[in-house]
Motif scaffolding. Sequence first.
Motif, PDB file in Angstrom:
ATOM      1  N   LEU A 153      20.872  30.141  40.215  1.00  0.00           N
ATOM      2  CA  LEU A 153      22.362  30.461  40.347  1.00  0.00           C
ATOM      3  C   LEU A 153      22.736  30.940  38.940  1.00  0.00           C
ATOM      4  CD1 LEU A 153      23.905  27.765  42.489  1.00  0.00           C
ATOM      5  CD2 LEU A 153      23.200  30.583  43.090  1.00  0.00           C
ATOM      6  N   GLU A 154      21.611  31.328  37.399  1.00  0.00           N
ATOM      7  CA  GLU A 154      22.292  31.678  36.355  1.00  0.00           C
ATOM      8  C   GLU A 154      21.198  32.838  36.003  1.00  0.00           C
ATOM      9  OE1 GLU A 154      21.389  27.364  33.801  1.00  0.00           O
ATOM     10  OE2 GLU A 154      23.170  27.292  34.643  1.00  0.00           O
ATOM     11  N   ASP A 155      22.011  33.617  34.887  1.00  0.00           N
ATOM     12  CA  ASP A 155      20.533  34.178  34.557  1.00  0.00           C
ATOM     13  C   ASP A 155      19.743  33.563  33.608  1.00  0.00           C
ATOM     14  OD1 ASP A 155      22.264  34.010  31.928  1.00  0.00           O
ATOM     15  OD2 ASP A 155      23.457  35.816  32.745  1.00  0.00           O
ATOM     16  N   ASP A 156      18.893  34.800  32.745  1.00  0.00           N
ATOM     17  CA  ASP A 156      17.896  34.047  31.739  1.00  0.00           C
ATOM     18  C   ASP A 156      19.399  33.293  30.203  1.00  0.00           C
ATOM     19  OD1 ASP A 156      16.239  35.226  33.022  1.00  0.00           O
ATOM     20  OD2 ASP A 156      16.189  37.181  32.020  1.00  0.00           O
ATOM     21  N   ASP A 157      20.026  33.811  30.014  1.00  0.00           N
ATOM     22  CA  ASP A 157      20.464  33.028  29.189  1.00  0.00           C
ATOM     23  C   ASP A 157      21.063  31.930  29.183  1.00  0.00           C
ATOM     24  OD1 ASP A 157      19.817  35.411  27.324  1.00  0.00           O
ATOM     25  OD2 ASP A 157      21.588  36.458  28.171  1.00  0.00           O
ATOM     26  N   GLY A 158      20.771  31.113  30.975  1.00  0.00           N
ATOM     27  CA  GLY A 158      22.070  30.027  31.416  1.00  0.00           C
ATOM     28  C   GLY A 158      23.700  30.055  31.274  1.00  0.00           C
ATOM     29  N   ASN A 159      24.037  31.484  32.409  1.00  0.00           N
ATOM     30  CA  ASN A 159      24.942  31.514  32.032  1.00  0.00           C
ATOM     31  C   ASN A 159      25.078  32.093  34.227  1.00  0.00           C
ATOM     32  OD1 ASN A 159      26.417  32.391  29.254  1.00  0.00           O
ATOM     33  ND2 ASN A 159      25.127  34.747  29.712  1.00  0.00           N
ATOM     34  N   PRO A 160      26.310  31.216  34.544  1.00  0.00           N
ATOM     35  CA  PRO A 160      26.684  31.640  36.085  1.00  0.00           C
ATOM     36  C   PRO A 160      25.947  33.420  36.460  1.00  0.00           C
ATOM     37  CG  PRO A 160      27.833  30.138  35.029  1.00  0.00           C
ATOM     38  CD  PRO A 160      27.406  30.524  33.937  1.00  0.00           C
ATOM     39  N   ASP A 215      27.898  36.046  39.314  1.00  0.00           N
ATOM     40  CA  ASP A 215      29.156  35.604  39.518  1.00  0.00           C
ATOM     41  C   ASP A 215      28.345  36.291  41.517  1.00  0.00           C
ATOM     42  OD1 ASP A 215      29.934  36.124  37.795  1.00  0.00           O
ATOM     43  OD2 ASP A 215      30.547  38.358  37.296  1.00  0.00           O
ATOM     44  N   GLY A 216      29.878  35.557  42.339  1.00  0.00           N
ATOM     45  CA  GLY A 216      29.301  35.867  43.359  1.00  0.00           C
ATOM     46  C   GLY A 216      28.691  34.598  43.879  1.00  0.00           C
ATOM     47  N   PHE A 217      28.241  33.454  43.683  1.00  0.00           N
ATOM     48  CA  PHE A 217      27.831  32.327  43.939  1.00  0.00           C
ATOM     49  C   PHE A 217      28.724  30.639  43.783  1.00  0.00           C
ATOM     50  CE2 PHE A 217      24.153  35.329  43.406  1.00  0.00           C
ATOM     51  CZ  PHE A 217      24.233  35.708  44.587  1.00  0.00           C
ATOM     52  N   ASP A 218      29.493  31.065  43.692  1.00  0.00           N
ATOM     53  CA  ASP A 218      30.843  30.101  43.260  1.00  0.00           C
ATOM     54  C   ASP A 218      30.768  29.055  44.569  1.00  0.00           C
ATOM     55  OD1 ASP A 218      30.769  32.111  41.079  1.00  0.00           O
ATOM     56  OD2 ASP A 218      33.023  32.471  41.432  1.00  0.00           O
ATOM     57  N   MET A 249      22.915  32.368  51.349  1.00  0.00           N
ATOM     58  CA  MET A 249      20.917  32.234  50.342  1.00  0.00           C
ATOM     59  C   MET A 249      20.458  33.448  50.817  1.00  0.00           C
ATOM     60  SD  MET A 249      20.925  29.456  49.913  1.00  0.00           S
ATOM     61  CE  MET A 249      22.216  29.532  48.988  1.00  0.00           C
ATOM     62  N   THR A 250      20.776  34.676  51.902  1.00  0.00           N
ATOM     63  CA  THR A 250      20.376  35.853  51.332  1.00  0.00           C
ATOM     64  C   THR A 250      20.645  37.050  50.941  1.00  0.00           C
ATOM     65  OG1 THR A 250      20.821  35.822  54.626  1.00  0.00           O
ATOM     66  CG2 THR A 250      20.328  37.739  53.280  1.00  0.00           C
ATOM     67  N   LYS A 251      22.019  37.019  49.903  1.00  0.00           N
ATOM     68  CA  LYS A 251      22.666  37.314  49.182  1.00  0.00           C
ATOM     69  C   LYS A 251      21.472  36.793  47.860  1.00  0.00           C
ATOM     70  CE  LYS A 251      26.003  38.568  45.955  1.00  0.00           C
ATOM     71  NZ  LYS A 251      27.919  37.967  46.098  1.00  0.00           N
ATOM     72  N   LEU A 252      21.468  35.368  47.334  1.00  0.00           N
ATOM     73  CA  LEU A 252      20.456  34.867  46.626  1.00  0.00           C
ATOM     74  C   LEU A 252      18.975  35.268  46.540  1.00  0.00           C
ATOM     75  CD1 LEU A 252      20.399  32.767  43.640  1.00  0.00           C
ATOM     76  CD2 LEU A 252      20.125  31.841  45.268  1.00  0.00           C
TER      77      LEU A 252
END
Length: 342
Positions: free
Chosen positions: A179-186, A188-191, A243-246
């Motif tokens: 749920l985080e990108d490479d920089d550790g930021n959340p 969007d879309g999985f809140d 989960m499918t989206k993730l």
Amino acid sequence: MYAAELVEIALTTLKCSQKELALRLGVSPTQVTKWKNGEHMSSEMEKRLRELSKIGDADPSLVVWAGSPRAAKQWREVIKYLADMANEGGETGYNTAPLSDAAGDEMTLDILCGQTVLTLNDMGVAPPKAFPTDLKNALADEEPYELFDEHPLANLIGKIYSAYTDVYGFYVAYVDELLEDDDGNPIDGFDDIEPCLLSLAASKLEIAQPDVEVRRDIKVGLAFAPNFLEFKRKTEKDYKRWMTKLKNRAIRTGAPLRAEIMDMVYDSHDSLGHKAEAEALGFNNSNLHPDMYMNELITGMRMIHQILPKILDKLDIKFTPDMARLRADEARWQSTQEADED
């Protein structure tokens, strides 16, 4: 956030009409109606309603559900105790923060109380008309767990929290990092994935027949929670979509999946707990970052290899692959990839 509940509590506590309440607050009756329908309420007006209703900082949804501020306080103690017991009994190797933190953090406990009430309401569990006498005795007991276990509603809440430790463990072990990108930021879309985990845990409880009441050996009876099947269907539908989206995002970005994350939707809470425990104990270290979705790709390719020849035969099409051309295309693709990297 709690506008409708605060108005309901005020009307009940003050034993007045909407018009009378509007006069006390210095607003129009129409405004009170808007609040009852969920319109935003200012923090100043919320403070005034809390003072009029004498509920202090109590969670309004819990007060409405429990029937009175006093009963809400008592249920709060029950929820706090059951959360602590479930967290201590968890065996995943991961800390269930929403349960463990509730023991010492008032805000976390308020959030847990609100989520619990929302989950029970969605399941169709009838709110208690008054705080049960047997639970009053349990709160006064030094070891009240058995007394809580014998009460249908407290028993159900305890079972939900126990399932929560399994679901939350799997979430922390395999899903949270996605749920985080490479920089550790959340991302969007999985809140909603984490906040709704309590509902997911509740949806995994075993059910009894409609004419059977909840007992120690039964997770939830349909006579006790008549909306359970619809609640379960909706919760699974939501998590299947998330989960499918993730998972699709992980495939696109090349993020390794260390477990089949769709298991969180369909597996029992016990199974999720066992998988989380295996991860916590390092049993998966020999398979560092396996691409779990590769199995699906391979399975799909095998199906194509089985079906495509039959389709060609039916259409009377003769086809022989040009291997030299395929190798040339692969070499050009590889060259392009290396150039992009440079």
